[in-house]
Design an enzyme around this catalytic site. Structure first.
Site, short mmCIF file in Angstrom:
data_model
loop_
_atom_site.label_atom_id
_atom_site.label_comp_id
_atom_site.label_asym_id
_atom_site.label_seq_id
_atom_site.Cartn_x
_atom_site.Cartn_y
_atom_site.Cartn_z
N HIS A 1 78.23 18.07 62.13
CA HIS A 1 79.46 17.95 61.17
C HIS A 1 80.16 16.54 61.60
CE1 HIS A 1 79.39 21.92 59.43
NE2 HIS A 1 78.75 22.31 60.67
N ARG B 1 66.53 26.79 61.00
CA ARG B 1 67.84 27.55 61.02
C ARG B 1 68.36 27.84 62.49
NH1 ARG B 1 69.91 30.53 56.40
NH2 ARG B 1 70.38 31.91 57.85
N CYS C 1 74.77 20.06 58.11
CA CYS C 1 74.28 21.15 58.73
C CYS C 1 73.72 22.35 57.39
CB CYS C 1 75.80 21.98 59.10
SG CYS C 1 75.49 23.36 60.34
N GLU D 1 82.30 15.00 59.84
CA GLU D 1 83.70 15.20 59.33
C GLU D 1 84.65 15.84 60.41
OE1 GLU D 1 81.92 19.22 58.44
OE2 GLU D 1 81.05 17.16 58.43
N ILE E 1 77.51 23.19 64.95
CA ILE E 1 77.88 24.68 64.80
C ILE E 1 77.12 25.44 64.27
CG2 ILE E 1 79.90 26.18 63.61
CD1 ILE E 1 81.65 23.60 63.40
N ARG E 2 76.48 26.47 65.13
CA ARG E 2 75.28 27.17 64.59
C ARG E 2 74.18 26.08 63.82
NH1 ARG E 2 76.33 32.28 61.02
NH2 ARG E 2 76.31 30.65 59.40
N GLY F 1 78.32 25.15 56.15
CA GLY F 1 78.59 26.37 55.70
C GLY F 1 77.63 27.41 56.03
N GLU F 2 77.56 28.37 55.13
CA GLU F 2 76.40 29.34 55.13
C GLU F 2 75.46 28.88 54.12
OE1 GLU F 2 73.81 31.96 55.48
OE2 GLU F 2 75.35 31.90 57.07
N SER F 3 74.12 28.65 54.51
CA SER F 3 73.06 28.02 53.41
C SER F 3 72.65 29.17 52.78
CB SER F 3 71.76 27.45 54.43
OG SER F 3 71.26 28.70 55.20
#
Length: 178
Positions: free
Chosen positions: A151, A73, A43, A153, A108-109, A10-12
């Protein structure tokens, strides 16, 4: 009463702010440090677990600092640079979860480990691409803490989840002496 926990992608920055605003940084760090539990960060979770982070937003962000790693990051670029690629798995990972020597990772990023600070940090997987001069570390483990830059999952291959469950099981056996 938990034996294991996953800090998701997600967004750290958002995760860090949530932990800080809810006074959860120190209790969570203590929970991980007592080694009775296994923690896995995927991530953004990898960023949250690291002792040091490169390319932080202005002002930085709180982390749990429980892994002797320096994580960059967005190592592979912005969202538009997200990709899928096969990663190479370590022999120690394959001892626990036999099978293919590679895993199809979804990035993903994504972050990456750019440095480790302790021999306790074990590299579990790395990525080597034609456009990179050196392999990049994308999965590590230190004691009861596991981190992946990708990821798992989002794939049909459940070996990383099996690895986590096996680590939880072994850790619980060690802690209870059974």
């Amino acid at each position: 009463s938990l034996d294991g926990m996953i800090i998701p992608g997600g967004e750290s920055t958002t995760i860090s702010l949530f932990l800080k605003r809810n006074n959860m940084v120190e209790p969570l760090k203590k929970w991980i440090d007592d080694r009775k539990h296994v923690t896995w960060g995927t991530c953004a979770g990898m960023i949250i677990l690291a002792k040091q982070n490169e390319n932080q937003k202005i002002g930085g962000q709180p982390t749990l600092g429980v892994m002797d790693t320096d994580v960059s990051r967005n190592f592979f670029g912005r969202q538009v640079n997200s990709f899928e690629a096969d990663i190479s798995l370590s022999d120690n990972f394959l001892k626990v979860c036999p099978g293919e020597k590679t895993f199809h990772g979804v990035f993903i990023r994504a972050p990456a480990v750019v440095q480790t600070f302790s021999p306790k940090v074990e590299v579990l997987a790395f990525l080597k691409r034609a456009d990179m001069s050196e392999p990049v570390i994308v999965a590590v483990q230190q004691d009861n803490v596991l981190a992946t830059a990708f990821h798992p999952e989002l794939t049909e291959d459940v070996r990383w989840h099996q690895y986590f469950i096996e680590r939880v099981y072994r850790n619980k056996q060690t802690m209870t002496g059974t």
